[in-house]
Design an enzyme around this catalytic site. Structure first.
Site, PDB file in Angstrom:
ATOM      1  N   SER A   1     -27.289   1.370 -18.549  1.00 51.13           N
ATOM      2  CA  SER A   1     -26.815   0.856 -17.258  1.00 51.13           C
ATOM      3  C   SER A   1     -28.013   0.386 -16.444  1.00 51.13           C
ATOM      4  O   SER A   1     -28.876   1.199 -16.076  1.00 51.13           O
ATOM      5  CB  SER A   1     -26.069   1.945 -16.486  1.00 51.13           C
ATOM      6  OG  SER A   1     -25.928   1.556 -15.130  1.00 51.13           O
TER       7      SER A   1
ATOM      8  N   ALA B   1     -16.397   0.620  -1.891  1.00 48.76           N
ATOM      9  CA  ALA B   1     -15.706  -0.274  -0.965  1.00 48.76           C
ATOM     10  C   ALA B   1     -14.232  -0.427  -1.323  1.00 48.76           C
ATOM     11  O   ALA B   1     -13.525  -1.247  -0.744  1.00 48.76           O
ATOM     12  CB  ALA B   1     -16.387  -1.643  -0.950  1.00 48.76           C
TER      13      ALA B   1
ATOM     14  N   ASP C   1       3.064   2.318  -4.823  1.00 50.22           N
ATOM     15  CA  ASP C   1       3.068   2.500  -6.281  1.00 50.22           C
ATOM     16  C   ASP C   1       3.795   3.773  -6.697  1.00 50.22           C
ATOM     17  O   ASP C   1       4.634   3.764  -7.592  1.00 50.22           O
ATOM     18  CB  ASP C   1       1.647   2.444  -6.859  1.00 50.22           C
ATOM     19  CG  ASP C   1       0.664   3.373  -6.168  1.00 50.22           C
ATOM     20  OD1 ASP C   1       1.029   3.989  -5.136  1.00 50.22           O
ATOM     21  OD2 ASP C   1      -0.475   3.487  -6.651  1.00 50.22           O
TER      22      ASP C   1
ATOM     23  N   TYR D   1      -2.925  12.567   0.924  1.00 46.01           N
ATOM     24  CA  TYR D   1      -2.130  11.757  -0.012  1.00 46.01           C
ATOM     25  C   TYR D   1      -0.973  12.569  -0.565  1.00 46.01           C
ATOM     26  O   TYR D   1       0.167  12.108  -0.612  1.00 46.01           O
ATOM     27  CB  TYR D   1      -3.009  11.226  -1.153  1.00 46.01           C
ATOM     28  CG  TYR D   1      -4.214  10.480  -0.643  1.00 46.01           C
ATOM     29  CD1 TYR D   1      -4.067   9.255   0.012  1.00 46.01           C
ATOM     30  CD2 TYR D   1      -5.495  11.002  -0.767  1.00 46.01           C
ATOM     31  CE1 TYR D   1      -5.157   8.580   0.511  1.00 46.01           C
ATOM     32  CE2 TYR D   1      -6.600  10.329  -0.267  1.00 46.01           C
ATOM     33  CZ  TYR D   1      -6.424   9.115   0.371  1.00 46.01           C
ATOM     34  OH  TYR D   1      -7.500   8.455   0.878  1.00 46.01           O
TER      35      TYR D   1
ATOM     36  N   ASP E   1      -5.197  -0.855 -10.671  1.00 44.18           N
ATOM     37  CA  ASP E   1      -6.579  -1.335 -10.701  1.00 44.18           C
ATOM     38  C   ASP E   1      -6.920  -1.943 -12.059  1.00 44.18           C
ATOM     39  O   ASP E   1      -7.467  -3.045 -12.144  1.00 44.18           O
ATOM     40  CB  ASP E   1      -7.543  -0.193 -10.371  1.00 44.18           C
ATOM     41  CG  ASP E   1      -7.347   0.331  -8.965  1.00 44.18           C
ATOM     42  OD1 ASP E   1      -6.611  -0.308  -8.194  1.00 44.18           O
ATOM     43  OD2 ASP E   1      -7.928   1.381  -8.638  1.00 44.18           O
TER      44      ASP E   1
ATOM     45  N   GLU F   1       0.846  -1.203   0.000  1.00 41.88           N
ATOM     46  CA  GLU F   1       0.000   0.000   0.000  1.00 41.88           C
ATOM     47  C   GLU F   1       0.878   1.249   0.000  1.00 41.88           C
ATOM     48  O   GLU F   1       1.882   1.298   0.702  1.00 41.88           O
ATOM     49  CB  GLU F   1      -0.889  -0.018   1.244  1.00 41.88           C
ATOM     50  CG  GLU F   1      -2.283   0.492   1.015  1.00 41.88           C
ATOM     51  CD  GLU F   1      -3.100  -0.347   0.045  1.00 41.88           C
ATOM     52  OE1 GLU F   1      -3.269   0.098  -1.106  1.00 41.88           O
ATOM     53  OE2 GLU F   1      -3.567  -1.431   0.418  1.00 41.88           O
TER      54      GLU F   1
ATOM     55  N   LEU G   1     -13.013  -1.464  -4.269  1.00 37.61           N
ATOM     56  CA  LEU G   1     -12.788  -2.665  -5.086  1.00 37.61           C
ATOM     57  C   LEU G   1     -12.697  -2.333  -6.578  1.00 37.61           C
ATOM     58  O   LEU G   1     -12.699  -3.230  -7.412  1.00 37.61           O
ATOM     59  CB  LEU G   1     -13.906  -3.681  -4.840  1.00 37.61           C
ATOM     60  CG  LEU G   1     -13.995  -4.188  -3.409  1.00 37.61           C
ATOM     61  CD1 LEU G   1     -15.176  -5.134  -3.242  1.00 37.61           C
ATOM     62  CD2 LEU G   1     -12.714  -4.888  -3.001  1.00 37.61           C
TER      63      LEU G   1
END
Length: 384
Positions: free
Chosen positions: A65, A119, A34, A219, A169, A31, A121
């Site tokens: 959608s 979440a 990158d 960040y 991702d 984590e 993901l």
């Protein structure tokens, strides 16, 4: 989901579509590494965006959608960008393929997903990867290589959705393989598959359903800390730094910068240790490294929050093998490596105790490491 998508497609467009799917992802460990030129360790999961797609012999795209219950129609030129934010993901993928000299013609599509939103993901990467894979198959005879499909998704985020994301991702969503995690070198872009198919353990995500809004940009501040330390060491990134090197300049840098860099250097070593452990089938060591990562993210990198630390403490009390924050922090999920016979009790305990303390239950998602982008019919045939 498959039947629902096909029924909606036939009622709207009539022709016979092809079904495609691409996965959300988890990151087991690695984590905030990158942007420091380090390693990440993601895998695709059994939660997907699925789309039915058919060419329509026009120069227009019509896409519906199911989850948002909305249709968008757009052309394929730059000025045709749709207003709906969700449709810009599809438009962006079309444009990025065309910019690279690929072919995209008009098509009809209906899609839906079971990747939980919010979440961590990567439902957006799953959407981009699903359409990139499909358009490569339908119009380009699969001549665009998979890594380029991941880059097409990343460029879509940068150029059409306003998110300056890394490649992890989309990479995981496109390249994922069932029963395998991937170690991606964020500097060289080289990657390697590692076995992850534990018989006695399962992965459980616990979503705190909280996201703390912060006044500053945490960040960016952490990235700046890492860059300052790398510069002081005469390095491009912290990838090549060691704890010995960091300790040699400890008195020259702020305590905050020291602890940020300490986490990144130790996390780099943890990823490599987890690779060795997986090759040896040693899931206890994998779990131990996950706990160490959580501690580092909480104390050294300071991106945890009370709720996530509480979830981590419950995992420890329940005898969970490994647990840590997954993602940027300040809310979201913990990822937990749990012995199968302990999992039901852990889930029950975590729901009860969290609700007692915070007034709402966390959401719980068991996940299985699965295939990335694929044509759905082919996968069904393979299973049979």
């Amino acid at each position: 989901m498959k039947e629902k998508i096909l029924a909606e497609f036939h009622s709207r467009f009539g022709e016979n579509p092809v079904l495609y799917a691409s996965a959300g992802r988890i990151n087991l460990i690695g984590e905030h590494t990158d942007y420091n030129g380090g390693f990440v360790f993601p895998g695709a999961i059994d939660k997907v965006i699925m789309a039915a797609i058919a060419p329509n012999e026009t120069d227009k795209v019509r896409v519906f959608s199911i989850d948002i219950n909305e249709e968008a129609e757009f052309g394929l030129n730059e000025e045709d960008a749709p207003k709906q934010s969700w449709a810009r993901y599809v438009f962006g993928v079309c444009r990025e393929i065309l910019k690279r000299g690929g072919i995209v013609k008009g098509f009809d599509a209906v899609f839906a997903g079971n990747v939980p939103l919010g979440a961590g993901l990567s439902s957006s990467a799953a959407l981009e990867s699903c359409f990139a894979f499909a358009l490569n198959d339908l119009f380009n005879d699969n001549t665009i290589d998979k890594f380029e499909l991941a880059r097409i998704g990343q460029s879509t985020e940068h150029n059409y959705c306003g998110v300056n994301c890394g490649i992890m991702d989309q990479f995981a969503s496109v390249m994922g393989q069932k029963g395998k995690l991937m170690r991606l070198d964020c500097r060289s872009m080289e990657f390697e598959y590692f076995p992850f198919d534990p018989e006695d353990y399962e992965l459980v995500l616990v979503d705190s359903r909280v996201k703390h809004e912060l006044a500053d940009s945490p960040y960016n501040k952490r990235r700046e800390s890492c860059e300052r330390v790398a510069k002081r060491l005469g390095l491009e990134t912290l990838r090549d730094a060691t704890m010995q090197m960091l300790n040699s300049i400890r008195t020259d840098i702020t305590a905050e910068d020291y602890f940020r860099a300490k986490f990144v250097i130790e996390e780099k070593d943890r990823v490599l240790a987890v690779c060795d452990a997986l090759n040896a089938g040693d899931y206890e060591t994998v779990g131990q490294k996950m706990y160490e990562t959580h501690k580092g993210l909480s104390e050294d990198y300071e991106v945890s929050c009370e709720e996530l630390d509480f979830l981590n403490d419950i995992a420890k009390e329940c005898g969970v093998t490994g647990s840590r924050i997954m993602g940027g922090g300040f809310g979201g999920c913990t990822i937990n490596l749990v012995k199968k016979d302990l999992a039901p009790e852990f889930v029950e305990t975590v729901k009860t105790k969290f609700k007692e303390k915070y007034g709402h239950e966390p959401k719980v998602y068991p996940v299985v490491i699965s295939d990335g982008a694929h044509k759905v019919e082919e996968t069904v045939e393979e299973v049979n």
